[in-house]
Motif scaffolding. Structure first.
Motif, PDB file in Angstrom:
ATOM      1  N   MET A   1       0.851  -1.189   0.000  1.00  0.00           N
ATOM      2  CA  MET A   1       0.000   0.000   0.000  1.00  0.00           C
ATOM      3  C   MET A   1       0.890   1.243   0.000  1.00  0.00           C
ATOM      4  N   LEU A   2       0.509   2.213  -0.828  1.00  0.00           N
ATOM      5  CA  LEU A   2       1.287   3.443  -0.905  1.00  0.00           C
ATOM      6  C   LEU A   2       1.074   4.278   0.342  1.00  0.00           C
ATOM      7  N   LYS A   3       2.121   4.974   0.736  1.00  0.00           N
ATOM      8  CA  LYS A   3       2.086   5.815   1.917  1.00  0.00           C
ATOM      9  C   LYS A   3       1.314   7.104   1.621  1.00  0.00           C
ATOM     10  N   THR A   4       0.605   7.614   2.608  1.00  0.00           N
ATOM     11  CA  THR A   4       0.002   8.945   2.522  1.00  0.00           C
ATOM     12  C   THR A   4       0.654   9.839   3.560  1.00  0.00           C
ATOM     13  N   GLY A   5       0.661  11.127   3.289  1.00  0.00           N
ATOM     14  CA  GLY A   5       1.323  12.076   4.183  1.00  0.00           C
ATOM     15  C   GLY A   5       0.415  12.564   5.289  1.00  0.00           C
ATOM     16  N   ARG A   6       1.014  13.332   6.197  1.00  0.00           N
ATOM     17  CA  ARG A   6       0.281  13.885   7.328  1.00  0.00           C
ATOM     18  C   ARG A   6      -0.904  14.732   6.859  1.00  0.00           C
ATOM     19  N   GLY A   7      -0.685  15.472   5.776  1.00  0.00           N
ATOM     20  CA  GLY A   7      -1.746  16.343   5.284  1.00  0.00           C
ATOM     21  C   GLY A   7      -2.994  15.590   4.859  1.00  0.00           C
ATOM     22  N   ALA A   8      -2.850  14.317   4.481  1.00  0.00           N
ATOM     23  CA  ALA A   8      -4.010  13.528   4.082  1.00  0.00           C
ATOM     24  C   ALA A   8      -4.933  13.243   5.251  1.00  0.00           C
ATOM     25  N   GLU A   9      -4.458  13.486   6.471  1.00  0.00           N
ATOM     26  CA  GLU A   9      -5.252  13.229   7.666  1.00  0.00           C
ATOM     27  C   GLU A   9      -5.958  14.484   8.178  1.00  0.00           C
ATOM     28  N   ALA A  10      -5.819  15.601   7.476  1.00  0.00           N
ATOM     29  CA  ALA A  10      -6.452  16.838   7.928  1.00  0.00           C
ATOM     30  C   ALA A  10      -7.965  16.666   7.939  1.00  0.00           C
ATOM     31  N   PRO A  11      -8.626  17.075   9.011  1.00  0.00           N
ATOM     32  CA  PRO A  11     -10.086  16.965   9.059  1.00  0.00           C
ATOM     33  C   PRO A  11     -10.733  17.933   8.086  1.00  0.00           C
ATOM     34  N   PRO A  12     -11.975  17.686   7.710  1.00  0.00           N
ATOM     35  CA  PRO A  12     -12.642  18.580   6.760  1.00  0.00           C
ATOM     36  C   PRO A  12     -12.987  19.924   7.402  1.00  0.00           C
ATOM     37  N   PHE A  13     -13.119  20.924   6.579  1.00  0.00           N
ATOM     38  CA  PHE A  13     -13.674  22.209   6.976  1.00  0.00           C
ATOM     39  C   PHE A  13     -15.166  22.097   6.665  1.00  0.00           C
ATOM     40  N   LEU A  14     -15.981  21.780   7.680  1.00  0.00           N
ATOM     41  CA  LEU A  14     -17.351  21.336   7.451  1.00  0.00           C
ATOM     42  C   LEU A  14     -18.218  22.362   6.743  1.00  0.00           C
ATOM     43  N   VAL A  15     -17.915  23.656   6.922  1.00  0.00           N
ATOM     44  CA  VAL A  15     -18.748  24.649   6.239  1.00  0.00           C
ATOM     45  C   VAL A  15     -18.702  24.453   4.732  1.00  0.00           C
ATOM     46  N   MET A  16     -17.579  23.955   4.205  1.00  0.00           N
ATOM     47  CA  MET A  16     -17.498  23.713   2.768  1.00  0.00           C
ATOM     48  C   MET A  16     -18.436  22.574   2.359  1.00  0.00           C
ATOM     49  N   ASP A  17     -18.606  21.576   3.244  1.00  0.00           N
ATOM     50  CA  ASP A  17     -19.570  20.516   2.977  1.00  0.00           C
ATOM     51  C   ASP A  17     -20.997  21.057   3.030  1.00  0.00           C
ATOM     52  N   VAL A  18     -21.251  21.985   3.943  1.00  0.00           N
ATOM     53  CA  VAL A  18     -22.580  22.591   4.021  1.00  0.00           C
ATOM     54  C   VAL A  18     -22.860  23.394   2.759  1.00  0.00           C
ATOM     55  N   ILE A  19     -21.852  24.092   2.258  1.00  0.00           N
ATOM     56  CA  ILE A  19     -22.028  24.836   1.004  1.00  0.00           C
ATOM     57  C   ILE A  19     -22.444  23.889  -0.105  1.00  0.00           C
ATOM     58  N   SER A  20     -21.772  22.748  -0.211  1.00  0.00           N
ATOM     59  CA  SER A  20     -22.108  21.770  -1.251  1.00  0.00           C
ATOM     60  C   SER A  20     -23.543  21.275  -1.091  1.00  0.00           C
ATOM     61  N   ALA A  21     -23.928  20.976   0.159  1.00  0.00           N
ATOM     62  CA  ALA A  21     -25.293  20.490   0.399  1.00  0.00           C
ATOM     63  C   ALA A  21     -26.326  21.560   0.064  1.00  0.00           C
ATOM     64  N   ALA A  22     -26.022  22.819   0.394  1.00  0.00           N
ATOM     65  CA  ALA A  22     -26.951  23.910   0.090  1.00  0.00           C
ATOM     66  C   ALA A  22     -27.060  24.131  -1.414  1.00  0.00           C
ATOM     67  N   ASN A  23     -25.935  24.029  -2.119  1.00  0.00           N
ATOM     68  CA  ASN A  23     -25.976  24.152  -3.578  1.00  0.00           C
ATOM     69  C   ASN A  23     -26.842  23.059  -4.186  1.00  0.00           C
ATOM     70  N   ALA A  24     -26.697  21.814  -3.698  1.00  0.00           N
ATOM     71  CA  ALA A  24     -27.489  20.698  -4.216  1.00  0.00           C
ATOM     72  C   ALA A  24     -28.965  20.898  -3.920  1.00  0.00           C
ATOM     73  N   ARG A  25     -29.264  21.373  -2.711  1.00  0.00           N
ATOM     74  CA  ARG A  25     -30.655  21.640  -2.339  1.00  0.00           C
ATOM     75  C   ARG A  25     -31.261  22.698  -3.236  1.00  0.00           C
ATOM     76  N   ALA A  26     -30.521  23.788  -3.471  1.00  0.00           N
ATOM     77  CA  ALA A  26     -31.026  24.870  -4.318  1.00  0.00           C
ATOM     78  C   ALA A  26     -31.256  24.386  -5.749  1.00  0.00           C
ATOM     79  N   ALA A  27     -30.335  23.555  -6.261  1.00  0.00           N
ATOM     80  CA  ALA A  27     -30.467  23.062  -7.631  1.00  0.00           C
ATOM     81  C   ALA A  27     -31.670  22.135  -7.798  1.00  0.00           C
ATOM     82  N   ALA A  28     -32.066  21.465  -6.722  1.00  0.00           N
ATOM     83  CA  ALA A  28     -33.162  20.497  -6.807  1.00  0.00           C
ATOM     84  C   ALA A  28     -34.529  21.134  -6.612  1.00  0.00           C
TER      85      ALA A  28
END
Length: 388
Positions: free
Chosen positions: A1-28
């Motif tokens: 298995m290929l190694k991943t770096g420390r940066g790959a473990e950074a937690p998400p910035f959840l507001v960006m996920d909320v933006i995506s969900a709001a965009n999907a809601r608006a489009a629907a």
């Protein structure tokens, strides 16, 4: 298995996920249905001031090739930022100590890499702006959270810092702060800055919400208080230029060359066209102050209407454009609560766990920098949602 770096473990910035969900809601949504009210992100709904956009268009139409600038940015922009400190704060900040950056988001890693080493402990108030801790962690440093609450106005104080043994290597301070929108009185801000300098603790002062305050307290800049502090600022908030990705650092003398070398290698330079627009934005004060008047009206409306709607545990909201709401009487799962609020009421809000991993399940953040009509409509939607 290929190694991943420390940066790959950074937690998400959840507001960006909320933006995506709001965009999907608006489009629907079907045609004619009520739209989604966007209260999840700190993005002014007004866009760049007209003079800034016109300056960019003029430069492009004149055939400016828009090539690389110096790593620290165009000399004229740096001089204009220097003049801003003299005009607004009475501070002498030489242009040579100013670095134009790819937004405040690009400024933070430059400051952290120049000022700290892997393993260093960087203190910050909790709740906090999520990328503080996420960037620090990705760079191999350690966030040191200082639990704050309504009794401290969601801000740290000297007593908290003095209680740390050993002292931290750095402190991130924000006044006004995100997510609570609270500010430190100038004397408390100065006391913290002086303590940091005396204790050998590098202060990183996040001042991106300067200009967005509502008369309760006066803004203070670390540039007038501490010769060792790093100041971070941005054109995203007061200047309404989020997508232009343009910000700046005010650096102490010992970090100027280290940050310049890092900037040369990591970013080359901030976008040339954004620098042209940013310089012109300083001459757009009437339009920018009109934006602040809109935020002030929305703030006043929400502070009056939301308690009547059922959200009656709100932060003081001295500055920025956020309300930090305690919803512990309604839920212990802010993520699920915000998902339902979007699905059932069409309001996008950010769950508190994005800002406070331990206590955020009973908080949410509401941003009020969107269109006034949307902010006026939000309380009725929230009231109807809470009655279901």
């Amino acid at each position: 298995m290929l190694k991943t770096g420390r940066g790959a473990e950074a937690p998400p910035f959840l507001v960006m996920d909320v933006i995506s969900a709001a965009n999907a809601r608006a489009a629907a949504l079907p045609p004619g249905a009520p739209g989604v009210i966007r209260m999840e992100v700190g993005q002014p709904g007004t866009g760049a001031p007209r003079g800034a956009a016109e300056a960019a268009v003029k430069a492009l139409e004149a055939g400016d090739p828009m090539g690389y600038t110096e790593a620290f940015g165009r000399a004229s922009l740096r001089e204009r930022i220097s003049a801003h400190y003299a005009e607004r704060y009475g501070a002498v900040v030489p242009a040579e100590r100013i670095a134009v950056t790819v937004g405040a988001s690009g400024a933070f890693p430059l400051a952290f890499l120049a000022a700290f080493d892997p393993g260093d402990r960087i203190a910050m108030a909790a709740p906090f702006y999520p990328p503080y801790a996420n960037i620090v962690t990705a760079l191999g440093m350690r966030p040191l959270l200082l639990p704050c609450d309504a009794s401290t106005r969601w801000q740290p104080n000297v007593a908290m810092l003095e209680a740390l043994d050993p002292p931290p290597d750095g402190l991130i301070l924000a006044s006004p702060c995100n997510p609570a929108g609270t500010m430190l009185p100038p004397e408390e801000f100065s006391a913290i800055a002086r303590w940091c300098h005396a204790a050998g603790v590098r202060l990183i002062s996040d001042e991106i919400y300067h200009g967005l305050s509502y008369g309760t307290l006066r803004e203070a800049t670390a540039a007038t208080v501490s010769e060792s502090a790093v100041v971070v600022n941005s054109f995203s908030k007061y200047f309404s230029m989020t997508g232009w990705r343009i910000g700046w650092l005010v650096l102490p003398p010992d970090l100027v060359r280290p940050v310049e070398c890092l900037a040369q290698n990591l970013f080359i330079s901030a976008p040339h066209v954004a620098q042209v627009a940013a310089e012109a934005a300083f001459d757009c004060r009437p339009e920018l102050e009109a934006n602040i008047a809109r935020y002030r009206r929305s703030r006043a409306l929400l502070l009056e209407a939301l308690p009547k709607a059922g959200l009656d545990r709100l932060s003081p909201a001295d500055g920025a454009f956020y309300l930090w709401a305690d919803i512990g009487h309604l839920t212990n799962d802010s993520v699920a609560f915000c998902a339902r609020l979007l699905a059932e009421a069409g309001i996008a809000a950010t769950p508190g766990v994005d800002f406070d991993r331990d206590r955020g399940s009973r908080y949410l953040r509401l941003s009020y920098c969107g269109p006034e009509a949307d902010m006026a409509a939000a309380p009725a939607r929230i009231a109807a949602f809470l009655k279901r």
